[in-house]
Structure formats: C-alpha cells, structure tokens
Write an enzyme that holds these catalytic residues in place. Structure first.
Site, PDB file in Angstrom:
ATOM      1  N   ASN A 228      32.958  69.108  14.350  1.00 24.24           N
ATOM      2  CA  ASN A 228      31.945  68.063  14.676  1.00 24.24           C
ATOM      3  C   ASN A 228      30.493  68.798  15.016  1.00 24.24           C
ATOM      4  OD1 ASN A 228      31.212  65.073  15.479  1.00 24.24           O
ATOM      5  ND2 ASN A 228      30.494  66.474  17.168  1.00 24.24           N
ATOM      6  N   GLU A 229      29.604  68.559  14.088  1.00 25.71           N
ATOM      7  CA  GLU A 229      28.189  68.725  14.576  1.00 25.71           C
ATOM      8  C   GLU A 229      28.115  70.514  14.681  1.00 25.71           C
ATOM      9  OE1 GLU A 229      26.404  66.599  17.565  1.00 25.71           O
ATOM     10  OE2 GLU A 229      26.148  64.865  16.325  1.00 25.71           O
ATOM     11  N   ASN A 277      26.808  62.141  11.192  1.00 23.02           N
ATOM     12  CA  ASN A 277      26.319  61.555  12.504  1.00 23.02           C
ATOM     13  C   ASN A 277      24.955  61.216  12.383  1.00 23.02           C
ATOM     14  OD1 ASN A 277      29.004  62.069  13.248  1.00 23.02           O
ATOM     15  ND2 ASN A 277      28.547  63.697  14.538  1.00 23.02           N
ATOM     16  N   TYR A 283      17.902  58.202  18.300  1.00 20.29           N
ATOM     17  CA  TYR A 283      17.004  59.468  18.571  1.00 20.29           C
ATOM     18  C   TYR A 283      15.902  59.782  17.529  1.00 20.29           C
ATOM     19  CZ  TYR A 283      21.092  60.416  21.551  1.00 20.29           C
ATOM     20  OH  TYR A 283      22.151  60.295  22.367  1.00 20.29           O
ATOM     21  N   TRP A 362      29.700  54.767  16.998  1.00 27.29           N
ATOM     22  CA  TRP A 362      29.865  55.637  18.257  1.00 27.29           C
ATOM     23  C   TRP A 362      29.079  54.763  19.534  1.00 27.29           C
ATOM     24  CZ3 TRP A 362      32.238  60.247  18.899  1.00 27.29           C
ATOM     25  CH2 TRP A 362      31.996  60.654  20.163  1.00 27.29           C
ATOM     26  N   LYS A 383      26.770  54.402  24.871  1.00 25.84           N
ATOM     27  CA  LYS A 383      26.777  53.720  23.534  1.00 25.84           C
ATOM     28  C   LYS A 383      27.956  52.760  23.133  1.00 25.84           C
ATOM     29  CE  LYS A 383      23.883  57.533  21.762  1.00 25.84           C
ATOM     30  NZ  LYS A 383      24.165  58.609  22.754  1.00 25.84           N
TER      31      LYS A 383
END
Length: 490
Positions: A228-229, A277, A283, A362, A383
């Site tokens: 992830n990320e 994502n 953002y 999310w 969130k």
C-alpha cells in the site's frame, strides 16, 4: 483444481506428523459435506515413520457442484479431514469449502462464475472506539451487518490480516475479500515503507506465506494484496515486490495478486491487477479529476486491470453547513455535506466505467489515527461512512445504500443533522431506491420528484419560514409506506 457449473476437481493437501518413536499405521479420510449429506469421500491407509512428518494429497470429483456465488448464494460445503488409528479417531479438522471461479478482465471488470459482478466495496480497519483492536465476535458481526445493510459485496481488509472470525463471516455472507500484508508506505508522512535489509525482506515474505497458508481455504478471498502506497525513492522496493509476487504465486496458483498504489512507476506493473488510492476533491483537485485520470490510465495502459482501492472524504456529524463549501482536509472543520457531495460525484465517475474491476470506499468506519489533528477531535480519521462507535450512519452511507441495496426499501433525507440554517431558500435532497417521493415543508407540498440514475431526489428553491420548520418526504410507492422527516430552524 478445476471448477465450473458442471464439474469440480478438488485436492486436499494434508500435513501429517508422528511424534512417537515407533512407526504407526493410520487411516486418512476426507469427507465433503452438504449439511449432513456426504457428497464425496476418500480414504487412504498410510504408514507414518517414527518422529516424522509428511504431506499427503487426496483428490475427488463432483458433478454439478453447488457454487459459492457471492451475496446471491454464498453456499459452503464443509471439508472434514480425519485421522484414525486402529479404528479410533485421533484428529479431525473441518474447513469451509466454497467452489467458485472468477476472472478480472482489463475492459469489463470482475466476473464471478462466468457472470459480470461490479464490486461495490469498502475498506475496513479492525478497530473501534473504547476497545481499540480487541474486538469481540459481536463487534465483527455488527461490522458485517452494517456492510450488508449498505449493499456492500466486496471489502478490502486494510492493511493487515484480520480476525479469522471476520473471514468466516465474509464466507458465510458472500462478500468478496481483498486480503493483504502490512507492507505500507509513508502515506504523506516521513516514514519509510521499505527498508532494504535482509531481516525486513525475510519478515515480509514470512508474513505473506502465513497470510496465504492460514486463510487459503476461505472462498471469499479472491485477491492477495502485496503493498500500500510505496515510494520508489530511497530504498527502491520494485525488485522486492517482484519477489513477493512470485512467492504469492508459488503459495497459491489460483488467486491473482494486487496492490494499492498512489503514484506512477514500475511498481504498478508487477502484480496481476493494480489499484489506486485516489482522493480527487479531498486532497486537492475536484471529483471530476477522477474520471479524467481513469480514462487516461486505461487509454495509455489498456492491458492492466484497474481498480480504485481507496477514495473518501472526512466528515463530522457535528459539522453542518447549508452551503456547499469544500473542506480543508487538515482543518478542524469537516462538514458532512461535503463528504456526501464528494461520494456522489466520485461514484458517478466510478460506476460509469465498466473497466474498473472494483472500488473500495475509504473507509467503512471512522478509525483511530494517533497523528491526525483535524475534524472534530484529534486522533481520528473521520473518512468513515459510519462513526467510530458504529452508532451513526452518515448521509453518504444512505447514498450508497439507495444505490447498492436493492432488497431493502430506502428513503432518506440528507442534511437532517443541519438543524440551524441561515439561507431562506434551500435545496432539499433525498436518496431512494423507490419510484419517487413527495416533499412537504410545514405541511405544504413541493411536488413529487423521481430519482435520477444515482437514486437522488432534489427539490430546489424550497422556502423556509422564520423559526422552526418541518421537512418531510413521503414515498410515491403506495405498496411500501416510507417516510422521513426532520426539523430545522431558520
């Protein structure tokens, strides 16, 4: 080994061990059960050497198997593996067995048992207020029930293996699972996701092996998540991800791998499928950016299987406004109506693109995040579509419920927590999976409205009176009596 509507070939791989110094003759048996009915069985006599271990395989076949078919029909056989010695049962292990086949198409998305299945998913953290990660069975059951109520048919269990009990619930309820190891990038902070040390690399591989071996028999699990990320700057993880991908396929030849990325780079072209994502409209940017980005990615890389692994916006049920103003993510003001708008617009982009094999909100629930200083209190990522204590479903929850849950009638007024308003003329919004509804304000009808393709009803230029006002919607469906209302002050 092979599954179709007409035929299934099943292989049981059994680890046996003899801790006695002397060799022993044993009988290994496997029975496939449909309730109390024995569908198939095999037996084999073996000699186990003293202080030795071995692995034995038994295979059997079924004609016209009853398939595990997601939420539509989450049928489970039980596989009972037994070990006997001298006619006495020594050990017995029972495992779920769901027979299904599936594929992910780069252009058409996810198919289960030969039929297209759009994956309407959420991400889930295994924590809640007051108890942290020490969840009891009833907590897992409540989480699963809320997901089922909303119409969820897929879940990403982020970012770590979760309780076996929850995988069991997913099997029984027919929810497709993305299970992953905790290989996580910095996520906007100064941490390093990958440290190129032998101990780090060995640890990650061991976690992946244990995840797959422990949960291999859950039919709900359809993809293994590898990271992830991550960033390619600093210690570059690309070669290590390739090693993890190879290991996953060695351990499990049947399931594809995937990952959740948030940037471009070689790491996006390793796993069998890939997801991103995206937080367009939270953002930075606007929700409209998501569709443009997706189309560009699909155009430039038509061979890859694309999903959205995260999308979401923060919201406090205590932060209300009657004008739509974009939130500042790191501020102490997270109005609920911006989250609702964000999800409506993002879902429009996602649902109109069939090449997206799955999307995962999310997050399903607010969750603890020690470094967060935003929203209505520190230490919370807000969130979620449901509050941290699971007591309040936010407006966006009902938007998805009206779109995804076709079994339960839905009529819900958005903005009902906005009880003090400043604008005389209002737009009243409701979500419904019914043919339509009529709006009444202080007893006066503002007419009937029909939902658009996203289950949204709107009445514009609705006039409020000074003082208290009653807003009420009544379903047009006379067979199903539905009504929702709230009061607000001007």
């Amino acid at each position: 080994d092979s599954v179709s509507h007409q035929y299934a070939k099943i292989r049981a791989v059994v680890d046996l061990a003899n801790g006695n110094n002397a060799g022993q003759e044993v009988e290994l048996g496997v029975r496939l059960l449909d309730g109390q009915k024995v569908v198939a069985q095999q037996k084999q006599t073996l000699t186990l050497a003293g202080n030795a271990a071995l692995q034995q395989e038994l295979t059997f076949e079924i004609n016209n198997p009853h398939l595990w078919n997601g939420r539509q029909d989450p049928f489970l056989y039980q596989a009972e593996v037994s070990l006997s010695r001298g006619g006495q049962l020594v050990d017995c292990v029972t495992q779920p067995l769901g027979l299904r086949y599936y594929r992910i198409d780069p252009d058409k998305g996810f198919f289960l048992n030969g039929k297209h299945l759009p994956l309407h998913g959420v991400c889930r953290h295994q924590d809640r207020s007051e108890v942290g990660n020490a969840l009891r069975p009833q907590h897992h059951e409540e989480d699963a029930a809320l997901m089922l109520e909303m119409g969820v048919n897929a879940v990403r269990l982020a970012h770590y293996p979760q309780a076996t009990y929850f995988y069991d619930l997913m099997d029984k309820n027919g929810i497709i699972v993305w299970a992953e190891i905790p290989f996580i990038g910095p996520g906007g902070y100064d941490d390093k996701g990958f440290v190129n040390l032998p101990s780090f690399r060995a640890n990650g591989k061991e976690q992946l092996k244990e995840l797959i071996r422990q949960h291999f028999n859950h039919p709900s699990i359809c993809v293994w998540g590898l990271f992830n990320e991550l960033l390619e700057s600093g210690d570059n993880p690309v070669e290590y991800i390739k090693e993890l991908n190879e290991l996953a396929h060695q351990e499990d030849t049947t399931r594809p791998t995937t990952s959740a990325s948030n940037q471009m780079g070689d790491l996006n072209f390793i796993t069998d499928a890939i997801a991103w994502n995206r937080y367009d409209g939270w953002y930075g940017g606007t929700p409209a950016d998501l569709g443009r980005w997706l189309d560009g990615m699909h155009r430039d890389h038509p061979e890859i299987r694309i999903a959205i692994s995260e999308y979401g916006a923060g919201a406090s049920i205590y932060h209300q406004q009657d004008s739509l103003v974009k939130s500042v993510p790191n501020s102490w003001w997270h109005p609920e109506n911006w989250q609702t708008y964000y999800h409506i617009e993002n879902w429009k982009a996602i649902s109109s693109r069939p090449y997206i094999w799955g999307s995962f909100v999310w997050n399903m629930f607010d969750f603890g995040a020690a470094h967060r200083t935003e929203g209505d209190r520190p230490g919370i990522n807000d969130k979620g579509l449901v509050t941290f204590d699971r007591k309040v479903r936010k407006d966006a929850f009902y938007f998805y419920k009206a779109n995804w849950n076709k079994e339960e009638p839905v009529l819900y007024l958005a903005g009902k927590r906005n009880t003090v308003r400043s604008r005389r003329l209002q737009t009243i919004t409701a979500f419904t999976n019914q043919p339509g509804a009529e709006l009444f304000v202080n007893g006066k009808s503002y007419g009937k409205a029909m939902p658009d393709q996203y289950a949204i009803l709107e009445w514009k230029n609705v006039e409020l009176q000074p003082g208290e006002n009653e807003i009420k919607v009544v379903s047009s469906n006379k067979k199903v009596k539905l009504m929702d209302s709230f009061r607000c002050k001007l």
